[in-house]
Design an enzyme around this catalytic site. Structure first.
Site, PDB file in Angstrom:
ATOM      1  CG  ASP A   1      -1.901   1.156   1.178  1.00 40.20           C
ATOM      2  OD1 ASP A   1      -2.891   1.044   0.436  1.00 40.20           O
ATOM      3  OD2 ASP A   1      -1.639   2.157   1.872  1.00 40.20           O
TER       4      ASP A   1
ATOM      5  CG  ASN B   1      -4.575  11.765  -5.847  1.00 39.84           C
ATOM      6  OD1 ASN B   1      -3.854  11.849  -6.836  1.00 39.84           O
ATOM      7  ND2 ASN B   1      -5.839  11.409  -5.909  1.00 39.84           N
TER       8      ASN B   1
ATOM      9  CG  ASP C   1      -4.141   8.696 -12.267  1.00 40.58           C
ATOM     10  OD1 ASP C   1      -4.524   8.242 -11.169  1.00 40.58           O
ATOM     11  OD2 ASP C   1      -4.897   9.246 -13.097  1.00 40.58           O
TER      12      ASP C   1
ATOM     13  CD  GLU D   1      -4.638   4.240  -1.561  1.00 35.80           C
ATOM     14  OE1 GLU D   1      -4.914   4.567  -0.402  1.00 35.80           O
ATOM     15  OE2 GLU D   1      -5.460   4.357  -2.517  1.00 35.80           O
TER      16      GLU D   1
END
Length: 474
Positions: free
Chosen positions: A344, A352, A361, A388
């Site tokens: 993770d 983000n 991304d 993620e």
């Protein structure tokens, strides 16, 4: 397969056509042999009958006192009725000097001397000449073959020659009764290679010596047989068949290859043309269908890849992972360890929000590449689990090996950190030996629990499902 089937069918057709060709050739050979035997038998019978007449004259000339027998009686004794047959010329007797003494056609023959004739010289110089068949020539105003025998005294002395002839009307009538194709031929050779008669008739060929021809020498030296060659006379390619008996004349029947294979070539062209068209159609159809099937297979493969590949990162998606873990769990029933890394991205939501979704991304794609680099074996599966979160499935790998790979992944992500790309990952590691009582969910829950512990312990670390074997990043 369609191409192979077409080739097999063409091979069968070719084999059948070749069998038909062989059959036509054998039939032509047999018919030619029968024709040669028929002509040879008729020719030999007539020569033998006439030769008996010549022998009779020779024997009586030795046995009788011809000086004291009247000419009418002597003619009756010497010349039998066979010598007066349709195709036979008169029998004539010459003395040792070549002077004509007796003639079956008249009691008082005119004076003439034949000492310079070839047949006279042959018998004079060769005691064992036997029946001599001369070159075709005009004999007594008729084109004929001269037949002669030597008169040898009891003391071996040459006493003269008995001469007769076989008119060429015999050959014309004989061949006139037979049916020939325009390009077929019948040739009668003397044993020295001289052409005595030929059908079709050509006066320029009659009497010509072909002894220099290898084919003619082979025919004259071989008892019987057949051969295919091009004629030296008219350049037509024929199959020649002969019956080479011990007799002085050899009959050779030539059948043109065009007449033998003419209908066969027509059949071959028709069948071959049809086979060619059908083959082109079959191969074309096969190629078209093959191309369409390949296109469909490629499209299906592409759709399958799209269905099992994460569009953002390019690695396997959750669906593909679920299929693989189920397969490997069942394979692991053979008491093989199955390990799972649950990965993770740390603080991804803050990253983000700070840099935007596009940068987020790109970061996920980079992390996915780091995970994929550790999937070194064909059976290993690197996949995006969701958001993620990533997973790395490691069949036949124990916990120690899985922890080592987890550290490699974590370290690889750390080394990505530069400028805004600074990020880390937390990794939960689990290892189970599958059994029929359990399910893949057990392995996933264990790895997820280990990941939760890694987050709780401060992130950027690898934690095994067994707390005692946790490994922290430096």
């Amino acid at each position: 397969m369609s191409v192979l089937a077409t080739l097999a069918f063409m091979t069968i057709c070719a084999s059948v056509l070749l069998d038909i060709r062989s059959g036509k050739e054998e039939l032509a050979r047999q018919s030619s042999e029968n024709l040669a035997a028929t002509i040879d038998a008729d020719l030999s019978r007539n020569i033998e009958i006439y030769d008996l007449s010549l022998r009779n004259v020779v024997n009586n000339m030795l046995e009788l006192d011809t000086q004291h027998i009247s000419l009418p009686i002597l003619h009756l004794i010497l010349f039998d009725h066979a010598a007066t047959a349709k195709y036979y010329g008169p029998i004539r007797v010459f003395d040792a000097d070549g002077n004509l003494k007796l003639d079956s056609s008249t009691l008082h023959p005119a004076q003439e001397n034949r000492a310079d004739e070839e047949y006279f010289k042959v018998h004079r110089d060769n005691r064992d000449a036997g029946l001599y068949i001369g070159d075709p020539s005009v004999y007594r105003n008729t084109f004929a073959v001269v037949l002669s025998r030597r008169i040898t005294g009891y003391d071996g002395k040459f006493l003269g020659v008995v001469v007769g002839s076989l008119r060429y009307s015999y050959f014309h009538d004989l061949f006139g009764k037979l049916t020939f194709n325009p390009e077929d031929s019948v040739t009668i050779f003397r044993r020295d290679g001289v052409v005595m008669m030929r059908q079709p008739f050509d006066i320029a060929v009659i009497g010509k010596s072909l002894s220099d021809s290898g084919t003619v020498r082979h025919i004259l030296e071989t008892p019987s047989g057949s051969t295919k060659t091009r004629s030296e006379i008219d350049s037509i390619e024929r199959m020649y068949v002969w019956r080479n008996s011990e007799r002085p004349l050899v009959v050779v029947v030539g059948k043109s290859l065009d007449s033998i294979y003419g209908t066969w070539w027509t059949q071959t062209l028709i069948i071959g043309g049809l086979m060619f068209v059908l083959s082109i159609f079959a191969i074309g159809t096969t190629l078209f269908l093959t191309r369409e099937i390949s296109r469909r297979a490629a499209a299906e493969k592409r759709l399958s890849q799209l269905a099992t590949t994460d569009a953002l990162t390019g690695i396997d998606n959750r669906r593909r992972f679920d299929e693989r873990i189920l397969d490997e769990w069942r394979r692991g029933w053979q008491k093989l360890p199955l390990s799972l890394l649950m990965i993770d991205a740390d603080h991804f939501k803050a990253f983000n929000d700070l840099f935007g979704h596009q940068a987020g991304d790109q970061l996920l794609a980079r992390i996915a590449a780091c995970v994929a680099e550790s999937a070194k074996r064909p059976a290993d599966c690197a996949a995006r689990y969701g958001g993620e979160e990533f997973v790395l499935l490691l069949p036949n790998t124990d916990l120690a090996g899985a922890l080592k790979l987890a550290e490699e992944v974590r370290d690889r992500v750390v080394r990505l950190s530069a400028d805004k790309w600074a990020t880390t990952v937390s990794v939960g590691v689990a290892c189970l030996v599958p059994d029929m009582a359990g399910s893949p969910k057990d392995l996933i829950e264990a790895a997820d629990k280990a990941l939760y512990e890694a987050k709780e312990q401060g992130r950027n670390r690898c934690v095994a499902s067994d707390a005692e074997r946790a490994t922290e990043a430096a």
